[in-house]
Structure formats: structure tokens, C-alpha cells
Design an enzyme around this catalytic site. Sequence first.
Site, short mmCIF file in Angstrom:
data_model
loop_
_atom_site.label_atom_id
_atom_site.label_comp_id
_atom_site.label_asym_id
_atom_site.label_seq_id
_atom_site.Cartn_x
_atom_site.Cartn_y
_atom_site.Cartn_z
CG ASN A 7 -1.84 1.15 1.30
OD1 ASN A 7 -1.75 2.07 0.48
ND2 ASN A 7 -2.72 1.14 2.27
NE ARG A 87 -6.16 1.86 -0.27
CZ ARG A 87 -6.22 2.94 0.49
NH1 ARG A 87 -5.19 3.30 1.22
NH2 ARG A 87 -7.32 3.66 0.52
CG HIS A 176 -12.12 4.48 2.57
ND1 HIS A 176 -12.67 5.53 3.27
CD2 HIS A 176 -10.78 4.67 2.62
CE1 HIS A 176 -11.71 6.31 3.73
NE2 HIS A 176 -10.54 5.81 3.33
NE ARG A 235 -8.24 12.81 2.57
CZ ARG A 235 -8.42 11.51 2.40
NH1 ARG A 235 -9.52 11.07 1.83
NH2 ARG A 235 -7.50 10.64 2.77
CD GLU A 378 -8.56 -0.29 3.85
OE1 GLU A 378 -8.04 0.14 4.89
OE2 GLU A 378 -8.83 0.43 2.88
#
Length: 394
Positions: A7, A87, A176, A235, A378
Amino acid sequence: MSVLVVNSGSSSVKFQLLDPVSGVSIASGLVEQIGEPEGHVTLDYLDEETKKTQEIADHGVGLAIAFDMLAAAGVELGSDVMAVGHRVVHGGEVFYRPTLIDDGVLKQISDLSNLAPLHNPPNVLGIEVARQQLPDVPHVAVFDTAFFHSLPAAASTYAIDRDVAKAHDIRRYGFHGTSHEYVSQQVAEFLGREDLNQIVLHLGNGASASAIRAGSPIDTSMGLTPLEGLVMGTRSGDIDPGVVMHLRRSANMEVDAIDELLNRRSGLKGLAGVNDFRQLQRHIDDGDADAALAFDVYIHRLRKYIGAYMLDLGRLDAITFTAGVGENAAAVRASALAGLGGFGIEIDGERNAARSRKARVISTDASAVTVLVVPTNEELAIARAAAQLVRSEQ
Ligand code: AMP
């Protein structure tokens, strides 16, 4: 056989070697502070942590050090690894399932960087280096957008000039996806029902919500980019697009500066000066009014999405909290669902406060809607997707 999951993000690279069947993690590590004088690579293997600190010029150097450390620890990547799963954040309209990477695919992922300038370039770097290091192993890209590719048009379409939208691939993609898919499947397994109407709240440094009907997403909070939706660590989430024009005209800010403001200096960080939720909670405990307001804004946004998705779904069976904040911050879960008894949503205070790393129910037995905490994974989902694709190609 194991799968190596990479990732490669903007400022760090996470890697993990795991058994895709049992889910057992064999080794894992992290390359941090890339581009800074004091970078470091950490490796966890056989209950031992090794760490190297040195200047890490770029992702390539960092991953090369990580591969050397794995080899020095005795991990035979060349012979033991059946696939490398990467990813990749943005798959655009092109990629909506795990995809074997060749030069053409890599070029397409790189071309999608205009949709995800902060995310796809480091993903591409990670793939390039890992392919150099392990040239004889299949590399698979697993896309964050894939799960949401089939969103209903009403949820994926922005109400702007359709020709402009078409010309520039502007739609709501959602992100996601690997986590929302994995967690919603875990919930279905845990409750022993496939036909669930559920809301998944992935609350980490990045945060997103999704509404899922019988395994298929019908809405999600992130859009063209991972900037839309919930309040996040750095964010802004939803904002009037007029703010962007206002900043351009009145503050004379360039587009890159606005991008940086909304992506890196907003959210909890913008409101309270810290993006880490644990720090935020400490500041609240110390009586910091900015931190308290940041928490309230965060919860207000979250409840707006929960309410909207309840209506979207019509009937709601389960709400699940996941990721760093969702799995750990009992106060967030309690505040997000406070006072919703009239809608059949009732959290049990003791169950909510109990700490555990396992999937668990935190609603009362009388609650019509089951509220759960389910750890996301994940890496495991990416490893499984990569292994499945490689096996099906053999
Ligand atoms: P993630 O992006 O999923 O790794 O989540 C990172 C976020 O989870 C950070 O804001 C952390 O502060 C937050 N987090 C991790 N552990 C806890 C905890 N015990 N309590 C509150 N927040 C936590």
C-alpha cells in the site's frame, strides 16, 4: 503460499506478507518519512521489530530497503510469494475488478493520475519498484473505487452539465471500497444473513460512509475524489463548491494551494490543529473549545449521512463502525447514534465501552437495528482478491 500486499501512499508505504486463506500475517512493515532526512523502515517478523533509520529519498529506495530487511530476516519472497497485491486508489471508469498488472495496465493507472493526483502517482511508484524487485511473481492491482462501480446512476451522477461531466470523467466514484466490501461481508457472515440493509462507517484518518443493500452499495459519501463527504483528519469533506471560487477570487489562491488547504489543512486539523483523534480527545478533555467544536462538526456531518442512508435504504438492519476511530472511539459511536431510540437504534453503554479487537455487537438486545464494531482488514481483502485472480488465471 503467501501474498505480499503493498500500500504505497503519498508519504508512507505499508507492506504485509500474509496467508490469504487463514489470514495470518507473516510479516509486516512500514516505510515512513519518505523524502525527509530521518526516514525509517520498520519490519515486524516473528514477534520481533527491526528498524532502520536513514534518509529515504523516494518510495523506490524505501521499498528496496524493506525487501533487503525481509531477505535478511530469512523471508524467501521469490519462492514463497504467489502474488503481490497492490492497493490502487483510483480505477476510474476503466478498472472495476482486481486486474493483473502489465505495462499497459500500469500506464492506464498512471494516466488516471489526473483524477487522483495525490494518490495514484505513489501507487504507481510502488508497483514499479515491486515489479523490479519481484519480476517473476504476478502483480495484481486492487482498486479502492471498484466496489462502488455499480452505484445507481442517481447516486453516482453530479448535477452538472452532462457534456462537461462526460468529457472529463466527472462522476461519483467512491473510495475505501475494499474496506466497505470486506466489512459488510463480515457483518453478513456475523449475523448469518445475506439480505441485510446496512450502513458502514469507515472512520479512520480518511473517513467514508456507505449504504449497502444485500451486498451491493447504493450510495457512498466520497465522490470524484476522496475529498467529498465526512469530516476527516485533514480533509474538509463536503463543502460548498463556491468556497473554491471565493478563495481563488478573494484570496488569490492558486488551485494547488486550494487543493492543499482542503486535503491537508482542513478537517479536524483545520478546526483544532490536530488530525489524530486521540490527540483531539485529549484536547477536549483539557477544555480546548476548538477541539470541542471540531468534534461537534464531525458528529453533525456523520449523523447527516446516517439519516440520509436510512431513508435511502428504507429498512435498516445494521450500522457498523470500522477503522481507527470507528473501532476505538466509543464516544464517537455513542454521539453518532445518540437519541435515535425512536428509529429503533439503541446503543448499550457497557457493550460500547468494552474494548476488543474482535467483531462485536454494541446495541441493546431490544434495538431493532443491530449496531456493530467490526475491525477492517484491507490487507487481507487485497491478498484474497489477488490470490483468487492468480489462481483463476492458472
Ligand atoms: P486509520 O486511518 O484507520 O489507521 O485510523 C487512524 C485514526 O484512528 C487516527 O485519527 C487515530 O487517532 C484514531 N485512533 C486510533 N486508535 C484510537 C483510539 N484508541 N481512540 C481514538 N482514536 C483512535
